[in-house]
Design an enzyme around this catalytic site. Sequence first.
Site, PDB file in Angstrom:
ATOM      1  N   TYR A  39      45.473  15.070  30.711  1.00  0.00           N
ATOM      2  CA  TYR A  39      46.607  14.656  31.197  1.00  0.00           C
ATOM      3  C   TYR A  39      48.168  15.198  31.160  1.00  0.00           C
ATOM      4  O   TYR A  39      48.903  14.685  31.590  1.00  0.00           O
ATOM      5  CB  TYR A  39      46.763  13.099  30.858  1.00  0.00           C
ATOM      6  N   LYS A  40      47.894  16.374  30.318  1.00  0.00           N
ATOM      7  CA  LYS A  40      49.063  16.950  30.106  1.00  0.00           C
ATOM      8  C   LYS A  40      48.972  18.194  31.230  1.00  0.00           C
ATOM      9  O   LYS A  40      49.416  18.009  32.566  1.00  0.00           O
ATOM     10  CB  LYS A  40      48.885  17.846  28.768  1.00  0.00           C
ATOM     11  N   PHE A  44      47.774  18.752  15.459  1.00  0.00           N
ATOM     12  CA  PHE A  44      48.506  17.384  15.729  1.00  0.00           C
ATOM     13  C   PHE A  44      47.700  16.278  14.835  1.00  0.00           C
ATOM     14  O   PHE A  44      46.552  16.399  14.506  1.00  0.00           O
ATOM     15  CB  PHE A  44      47.415  16.961  17.188  1.00  0.00           C
ATOM     16  N   ASP A  65      41.151  22.664  19.420  1.00  0.00           N
ATOM     17  CA  ASP A  65      41.673  21.597  20.343  1.00  0.00           C
ATOM     18  C   ASP A  65      42.530  22.551  21.516  1.00  0.00           C
ATOM     19  O   ASP A  65      43.566  23.215  20.979  1.00  0.00           O
ATOM     20  CB  ASP A  65      42.611  20.510  19.576  1.00  0.00           C
TER      21      ASP A  65
HETATM   22  C1  LIG Z   1      48.052  15.310  23.148  1.00  0.00           C
HETATM   23  C2  LIG Z   1      47.039  15.692  22.142  1.00  0.00           C
HETATM   24  C3  LIG Z   1      46.082  14.970  21.577  1.00  0.00           C
HETATM   25  C4  LIG Z   1      45.862  13.596  22.113  1.00  0.00           C
HETATM   26  O1  LIG Z   1      44.592  13.111  21.979  1.00  0.00           O
HETATM   27  P1  LIG Z   1      44.396  11.529  22.659  1.00  0.00           P
HETATM   28  O2  LIG Z   1      42.952  11.122  22.049  1.00  0.00           O
HETATM   29  O3  LIG Z   1      44.232  11.716  24.077  1.00  0.00           O
HETATM   30  O4  LIG Z   1      45.200  10.479  22.275  1.00  0.00           O
HETATM   31  C5  LIG Z   1      45.138  15.431  20.692  1.00  0.00           C
HETATM   32  N1  LIG Z   1      45.328  16.533  20.027  1.00  0.00           N
HETATM   33  C6  LIG Z   1      46.323  17.307  20.666  1.00  0.00           C
HETATM   34  C7  LIG Z   1      46.579  18.719  19.959  1.00  0.00           C
HETATM   35  C8  LIG Z   1      47.080  16.911  21.544  1.00  0.00           C
HETATM   36  O5  LIG Z   1      48.291  17.818  21.879  1.00  0.00           O
END
Ligand SMILES: *Cc1c(COP(=O)(O)O)cnc(C)c1O
Length: 421
Positions: free
Chosen positions: A231-232, A127, A206
């Site tokens: 939140y996913k 990400f 992650d």
């Molecule tokens: C959705 C996601 C995030 C989101 O990070 P936020 O700090 O909540 O914006 C981070 N890493 C991965 C791999 C994701 O899929």
Amino acid sequence: MDSFSLEQAQALDAADPLQHFRQRFVCDEPDLIYLDGNSLGRLPLASVALARDLVERQWGLRLIRSWNEGWFELPTRIGGKLATLLGARADEVAIADSTSVNLFKLAVAALRQQRGRTRILTDDLNFPSDLYVLQGAIEMLGGSHQLEIAPSTDGVHGPVDALLARLDADVALVVLSHTVFKSGYVYDMTAITAAAHAVGALVLWDLSHSVGSVPVTLNAANADLAIGCTYKYVNGGPGAPAFLFVRRDLQAPLRNPVSGWMGQHDPFAFGLEYVAEPGMRHFLTGTPPVVSLALIEPGVDLLAEAGMAALRAKSVQQTEYFVALWEALLAPVGYMLKTPRQAAQRGSHISLGHAEGWRINQALIRDLNVLPDFRAPDNIRLGIAPLYTSFADLYHAAQRLRQAVDEGIYARYSRQRPAVT
Ligand SMILES: *Cc1c(COP(=O)(O)O)cnc(C)c1O
């Protein structure tokens, strides 16, 4: 094409032992095909009732007394429950801040612990925000670390061989998304962790696209550190705080670089010097967002009630079903499968590429009542949340993806993209 029918999809739903969980969510728009649970999970009915209680009673009536009636323990209590979904011990998980902030805290803590080692390994499927955070951490630590981004050969599968080839005694930290956000590829956590440990490197996973969608076995893999979203697939609500995992024996040596009073040994003594609370609490920083933190719990409870093994079995069956639909209906009109074919390497979403991906995505949302999401340059991501996604949803989604092309509906839209996709 004829081998697929709505009746067949409905029969698969009727035979699904988890089918009844859909009724535990707000699903008030029968024709809407929601396939974005990997960006924002649906609202559990129990969260509606809890939100009312949190606001009207806990905040409205109990006021400040609520801090001693459960609020203060929320980060570690709900973290402890979440740990059961991650194959971790209850005292190894806490909820705080955002995924990005938790990544920063744990990456800096790990890099300081690994003094003398200067390389950080990741891949180009990670990400991007994770890479930005690592770049910031490197800058803050004086710029003497290098971030090495191993390239995937096909944009779908993780570059395992390239990562393993780069591992040596100068690697401080490996940072990877366990399930990759674009393609849904899943790394072998045990194998990567063992290879990193063999050269003395730590691994930070992650788990944003893994938690609640694939079984995670942090302890069995001897994992060091992990972070992830709620939140996913956890259905914790928009912007709900994230979690962090620190293996028990690393909790004392690692120091939270954003040391704040919620991690202080006795915050209400208001001493002038930081003394870390032992255990996961010292990875907390400031006052938690109580309302959105508390609302994570119903989603965690639903996943625990269904069980990760049953959820995974359904998810695999559904992604296989969708791959078969793709092959019969969608490949002939230009859709490419950008997700691993092997179920063992696949999380719970399917990515499709198409030369007109962006415009098709617009047609799906505005004309065809399908909510997928889109990741540049041409990825249509279809998130399958086994708690509430039905086989009929997937059948309809494939039909509508086909219709968008057959009827030229996408051609109504411009190639211009707005700020948030
Ligand atoms: C959705 C996601 C995030 C989101 O990070 P936020 O700090 O909540 O914006 C981070 N890493 C991965 C791999 C994701 O899929």
